[in-house]
Enzyme design. Structure first.
Site, PDB file in Angstrom:
ATOM      1  N   THR A  77      26.493  50.232  33.893  1.00 56.72           N
ATOM      2  CA  THR A  77      25.853  51.369  34.588  1.00 56.72           C
ATOM      3  C   THR A  77      24.661  50.908  35.426  1.00 56.72           C
ATOM      4  OG1 THR A  77      24.513  51.895  32.624  1.00 56.72           O
ATOM      5  CG2 THR A  77      26.614  53.069  32.885  1.00 56.72           C
ATOM      6  N   LEU A 104      22.391  56.122  37.315  1.00 57.51           N
ATOM      7  CA  LEU A 104      23.044  57.376  36.871  1.00 57.51           C
ATOM      8  C   LEU A 104      24.064  57.038  35.779  1.00 57.51           C
ATOM      9  CD1 LEU A 104      23.424  59.068  40.372  1.00 57.51           C
ATOM     10  CD2 LEU A 104      21.698  59.546  38.610  1.00 57.51           C
ATOM     11  N   HIS A 105      23.537  56.545  34.639  1.00 59.99           N
ATOM     12  CA  HIS A 105      24.392  56.065  33.538  1.00 59.99           C
ATOM     13  C   HIS A 105      25.537  57.041  33.232  1.00 59.99           C
ATOM     14  CE1 HIS A 105      21.210  53.177  32.234  1.00 59.99           C
ATOM     15  NE2 HIS A 105      20.376  54.163  32.460  1.00 59.99           N
ATOM     16  N   ASP A 106      25.163  58.300  32.977  1.00 63.78           N
ATOM     17  CA  ASP A 106      26.129  59.281  32.479  1.00 63.78           C
ATOM     18  C   ASP A 106      27.165  59.654  33.522  1.00 63.78           C
ATOM     19  OD1 ASP A 106      23.522  61.000  30.615  1.00 63.78           O
ATOM     20  OD2 ASP A 106      24.751  59.253  30.094  1.00 63.78           O
ATOM     21  N   TYR A 137      12.710  54.321  36.988  1.00 61.96           N
ATOM     22  CA  TYR A 137      13.631  53.262  37.389  1.00 61.96           C
ATOM     23  C   TYR A 137      13.056  52.365  38.482  1.00 61.96           C
ATOM     24  CZ  TYR A 137      17.097  54.317  34.035  1.00 61.96           C
ATOM     25  OH  TYR A 137      17.732  54.455  32.840  1.00 61.96           O
TER      26      TYR A 137
END
Ligand code: RIB
Ligand code: CA
Length: 332
Positions: free
Chosen positions: A196, A241-243, A230
Site C-alpha cells: 500500500t 490510501l491503504h484501505d 504522510y
C-alpha cells in the site's frame, strides 16, 4: 456479475476513500458496512462510516456497529495522530448527516444475516482491526462457506507503522488477526502496508480529485491531518490510501498480484507483538520442516500496476453524483 461486498471499517481517512470507492462503483453490490474501533473510538468510526455513505447517496446500505475493543487485551493506542481527533481531520461534521438510522443489529449479527441471505458467496473487506471478523468466524462457523474471500488491509512483510514490527490493524488485535489469517475457515487475501505504501498518491493526484466534482472535493476536505502525517512518513507531499488499495482488490479480483504464503501473527508481548510473519521459504523447504501447527497458505498481495491503480482510483472517485439537494460540504 457485481461483487457482493461487506466492508468492516474504522474510518479513518483512507477508510473513507475505500468506502466511497465501493459505494460509487457500478460493479459492486454493497450489502452492508460494519464499524469497529480502531483509528478512533467506535462511536466516531460509526458516524463517520454513515456520513461517508450519505455523501455518496447510499442511504440503502445498512450500517451496524461492532466491537469497541479487542478480543482479549486492551487496545494499545488509537491513531488520532494520523487521522485527526474525529478520524476525518476534524471535518466529519461537514459531511452530510445520514438519513438512514444505525442498524439495530450489532455488526456480527448483520454480517451473519447478510451472509445467510446471500444467494452467492460474499466478499468481506476488513480495513480495520479484525475483532468483528474473528468473532463472526467463531460464532457462525457454518457461514464460512458463504464467504467468497476475506480481503484484509493489514500486516507488514517488512517494518511496521504502529511499531517497528507491526502494522496498525493487526497490532490493534493480534489474537483476532491470527484467528482469521491462520484459522483456515475462508480464503484470505492479505494486503500489507509494504504494497500500500508503494501505491501512495501525490499532490497532483489529490488536486485532480479535489477538482473532479462534489464528492472528490468532499473527500479531499477530509485529508489535511492525514496528508500532514504522510508528508512526514513518506518524506514527500503524498498520501497512502491503504484501505482503498485493499477494497480495489476486493471489488476486482486480480487487481493486485499475490503470492501463496503461510502467515502467522505474533501474539506475544515482546517488541514483535502484532508482527505478521509470512513464510517465504520455498514450498519444498517449508514442507520438509513443517511444524505441527503450521499456518495454512493465504494470498499475500506483493505487487500491482502502481500507476494503473492510481489512475483507476482517481477515475472511480471523480464522479459528480451526490446526495440530491445536499451540499457535501456544509459550512461550519
Ligand atoms: O496501517 C494502516 C491501516 O490502519 C489502515 O486501515 C488505516 O485506516 C488504519 O486503520
Ligand atoms: Ca482503516
Amino acid at each position: 456479475m457485481p461483487t457482493k461486498l461487506i466492508i468492516d471499517t474504522d474510518p479513518g481517512v483512507d477508510d473513507a476513500f475505500a468506502i466511497a470507492l465501493a459505494a460509487l462503483a457500478d460493479d459492486v453490490e454493497l450489502l452492508g458496512v460494519t464499524s469497529v474501533y480502531g483509528n478512533v473510538p467506535l462511536s466516531a468510526t460509526t458516524i463517520n462510516a454513515r456520513r461517508v455513505l450519505a455523501l455518496c447517496g447510499r442511504h440503502d446500505v445498512p450500517v451496524a456497529a461492532g466491537a469497541e475493543r479487542p478480543l482479549v487485551h486492551r487496545h494499545p493506542n488509537e491513531a488520532r495522530y494520523v487521522h485527526g481527533a474525529d478520524g476525518l481531520s476534524g471535518r466529519s461534521h461537514a459531511l452530510p448527516e445520514p438519513t438512514r438510522d444505525l442498524d439495530e443489529r450489532d455488526a456480527v449479527t448483520l454480517l451473519a444475516d447478510l451472509l445467510d441471505a446471500a444467494d452467492e458467496p460474499v466478499t468481506i473487506a476488513p480495513i480495520g482491526p479484525l475483532t468483528n471478523i474473528a468473532t463472526l468466524l467463531a460464532a457462525h462457523p457454518r457461514l464460512a462457506g458463504k464467504i467468497a474471500r476475506i480481503v484484509i488491509m493489514g500486516g507488514a512483510l517488512g517494518h511496521g507503522n504502529s511499531t517497528a514490527a507491526a502494522e496498525f490493524n493487526i497490532w490493534s488485535d493480534p489474537e483476532a488477526a491470527h484467528r482469521v489469517l491462520a484459522g483456515g475457515q475462508a480464503p484470505c487475501v492479505l494486503v500489507p502496508m509494504d504494497l500500500t505504501y508503494r501505491c501512495a498518491v501525490d499532490a497532483v493526484w489529490m488536486t485532480e480529485l479535489a477538482g473532479s466534482g462534489p464528492i472528490g472535493a468532499a473527500l479531499d476536505a477530509l485529508t489535511p491531518d492525514y496528508r500532514e502525517h504522510y508528508r512526514g512518513a513518506l518524506g514527500w507531499d503524498g498520501m497512502v490510501l491503504h484501505d482503498a488499495v485493499a477494497v480495489a482488490e476486493a471489488i476486482r479480483p486480480g487487481t493486485l498480484q499475490t503470492e501463496r504464503l503461510p502467515v502467522q501473527v505474533e501474539c506475544g508481548f515482546g517488541p514483535g507483538r502484532g508482527a505478521t510473519h509470512a513464510d517465504r521459504r520455498l514450498p519444498a523447504l517449508r514442507a520438509s520442516s513443517a511444524e505441527p501447527d503450521a499456518a495454512p497458505e493465504i494470498d499475500v498481495a506483493v505487487d500491482t500496476d502502481l500507476d494503473g491503480l492510481r489512475a483507476q482510483l482517481l477515475s472511480a472517485l471523480r464522479v459528480n453524483s451526490r446526495v440530491p439537494g445536499e451540499d457535501p460540504l456544509r459550512t461550519l
